[in-house]
Write a protein that holds these residues in place. Structure first.
Motif, PDB file in Angstrom:
ATOM      1  N   TRP A   1       0.829  -1.200   0.000  1.00  0.00           N
ATOM      2  CA  TRP A   1       0.000   0.000   0.000  1.00  0.00           C
ATOM      3  C   TRP A   1       0.871   1.262   0.000  1.00  0.00           C
ATOM      4  O   TRP A   1       0.578   2.222  -0.714  1.00  0.00           O
TER       5      TRP A   1
ATOM      6  N   VAL B   1       0.338   4.072  -2.888  1.00  0.00           N
ATOM      7  CA  VAL B   1      -0.457   5.248  -2.523  1.00  0.00           C
ATOM      8  C   VAL B   1       0.144   6.586  -2.963  1.00  0.00           C
ATOM      9  O   VAL B   1      -0.612   7.524  -3.246  1.00  0.00           O
TER      10      VAL B   1
ATOM     11  N   HIS C   1      -4.514   9.815  -6.492  1.00  0.00           N
ATOM     12  CA  HIS C   1      -5.096  11.115  -6.196  1.00  0.00           C
ATOM     13  C   HIS C   1      -5.664  11.121  -4.786  1.00  0.00           C
ATOM     14  O   HIS C   1      -5.756  10.079  -4.130  1.00  0.00           O
ATOM     15  N   ALA C   2      -6.067  12.301  -4.320  1.00  0.00           N
ATOM     16  CA  ALA C   2      -6.535  12.423  -2.935  1.00  0.00           C
ATOM     17  C   ALA C   2      -7.755  11.554  -2.669  1.00  0.00           C
ATOM     18  O   ALA C   2      -7.833  10.859  -1.649  1.00  0.00           O
ATOM     19  N   HIS C   3      -8.734  11.577  -3.601  1.00  0.00           N
ATOM     20  CA  HIS C   3      -9.942  10.768  -3.383  1.00  0.00           C
ATOM     21  C   HIS C   3      -9.636   9.280  -3.514  1.00  0.00           C
ATOM     22  O   HIS C   3     -10.270   8.451  -2.850  1.00  0.00           O
ATOM     23  N   GLU C   4      -8.651   8.923  -4.341  1.00  0.00           N
ATOM     24  CA  GLU C   4      -8.261   7.508  -4.440  1.00  0.00           C
ATOM     25  C   GLU C   4      -7.579   7.032  -3.164  1.00  0.00           C
ATOM     26  O   GLU C   4      -7.769   5.887  -2.739  1.00  0.00           O
ATOM     27  N   LYS C   5      -6.792   7.900  -2.535  1.00  0.00           N
ATOM     28  CA  LYS C   5      -6.184   7.554  -1.264  1.00  0.00           C
ATOM     29  C   LYS C   5      -7.249   7.326  -0.205  1.00  0.00           C
ATOM     30  O   LYS C   5      -7.149   6.408   0.618  1.00  0.00           O
ATOM     31  N   LYS C   6      -8.292   8.169  -0.221  1.00  0.00           N
ATOM     32  CA  LYS C   6      -9.370   8.018   0.760  1.00  0.00           C
ATOM     33  C   LYS C   6     -10.060   6.673   0.599  1.00  0.00           C
ATOM     34  O   LYS C   6     -10.292   5.954   1.574  1.00  0.00           O
ATOM     35  N   TRP C   7     -10.368   6.307  -0.654  1.00  0.00           N
ATOM     36  CA  TRP C   7     -11.060   5.038  -0.879  1.00  0.00           C
ATOM     37  C   TRP C   7     -10.157   3.845  -0.614  1.00  0.00           C
ATOM     38  O   TRP C   7     -10.633   2.771  -0.216  1.00  0.00           O
ATOM     39  N   SER C   8      -8.857   4.007  -0.815  1.00  0.00           N
ATOM     40  CA  SER C   8      -7.948   2.901  -0.499  1.00  0.00           C
ATOM     41  C   SER C   8      -7.932   2.628   0.999  1.00  0.00           C
ATOM     42  O   SER C   8      -7.838   1.469   1.427  1.00  0.00           O
ATOM     43  N   ARG C   9      -8.046   3.677   1.811  1.00  0.00           N
ATOM     44  CA  ARG C   9      -8.126   3.475   3.261  1.00  0.00           C
ATOM     45  C   ARG C   9      -9.432   2.794   3.640  1.00  0.00           C
ATOM     46  O   ARG C   9      -9.456   1.952   4.552  1.00  0.00           O
ATOM     47  N   VAL C  10     -10.520   3.161   2.965  1.00  0.00           N
ATOM     48  CA  VAL C  10     -11.806   2.521   3.241  1.00  0.00           C
ATOM     49  C   VAL C  10     -11.748   1.034   2.897  1.00  0.00           C
ATOM     50  O   VAL C  10     -12.238   0.179   3.652  1.00  0.00           O
TER      51      VAL C  10
END
Length: 256
Positions: A90, A94, A98-107
């Motif tokens: 990860w 990471v 992009h910022a929103h992709e990082k957020k969804w990767s954490r989810v």
């Protein structure tokens, strides 16, 4: 970063992951007896529930004990060190997101992991029941000698199936978030999803008894219902209700 820098980073992360894996393997060697009891417990529970069944776990071959120890400790090391080497994967990926992709990767990391281990725990819980059904097919006057290596491979496959099965509804939600599957489409094909879930459960469970099948199929169906509800809420928040090609017309009735 240049390509050579990326390659150096990959090499460094692989090396650190390998060190942690080796350390976990060495530690697992000291807990080999406990690990052996954990693996053998479902089989012993299954045999204890049967009356008059003569079934035993055996190790065939001179090197069978050594290979079993290496295999069991290796699997334990992979599982125990999984948080570290998954983090290394990860952490390498990471920075390019992009910022929103990082957020969804954490989810994904926060939900997929617990779901997988919940499926493994469920599979371990029902495993004695499935094994008892399979052992019961052995005639009373026949001694059943089960190779421990083959038994361990069987247990590993079954637990992996249960763990992966629990991830399926979650990935359905991810497909909805990506705009590939809509909530209306899930509702339209719900009868086929129900049938497919029971067929998958019947094939995947380690025995032919309905209890094991239901213990896998019912949680899957509940997760699919939750996935459909989440998908419909996502579609509504994105305003797909008016423009979605899967939208039912006012005079069209749902099959459910």
């Amino acid at each position: 970063m240049a390509l050579t820098d990326h390659l150096r980073e990959v090499r460094a992360r692989l090396f650190r992951s390998a060190l942690v894996l080796v350390a976990a393997f060495i530690a697992a060697l000291f807990f080999y007896d406990q690990l052996l009891n954990v693996v053998a417990a479902p089989y012993r529970d299954a045999v204890s529930t049967l009356q008059g069944e003569n079934s035993e776990l055996v190790a065939n071959g001179i090197s069978a004990g050594l290979m079993l120890q290496l295999k069991l400790c290796g699997v334990a090391a992979i599982v125990v060190s999984a948080p570290y080497w998954l983090y290394q994967i990860w952490a390498f990926i990471v920075p390019g997101l992009h910022a929103h992709e990082k957020k969804w990767s954490r989810v994904v990391a926060a939900i997929a992991g617990p779901l997988f281990f919940a499926g493994v725990a469920l599979g371990y819980y029902i495993l004695p029941k499935g094994l008892s059904v399979l052992i019961a097919f052995v005639p009373d006057d026949v001694q059943n000698l089960v190779d421990f290596g083959a038994y361990f491979s069987f247990v590993t496959r079954m637990l992996l199936i249960f763990g992966v099965a629990m991830e399926i509804p979650f990935f359905v939600i991810l497909l909805n978030l990506a705009g590939i599957v809509s909530g209306k489409a899930l509702g339209r094909y719900r009868p086929w999803i129900v049938i497919g879930t029971f067929v998958f459960a019947a094939v995947a469970t380690p025995s032919t008894d309905p209890f094991s099948m239901l213990m896998l199929a019912i949680p899957l169906l509940i997760l699919f219902i939750i996935a459909e509800i989440v998908a419909r809420l996502v579609d509504r928040s994105r305003g797909r209700g008016q423009n979605s090609t899967d939208q039912w017309s006012d005079d069209e009735a749902s099959p459910i």
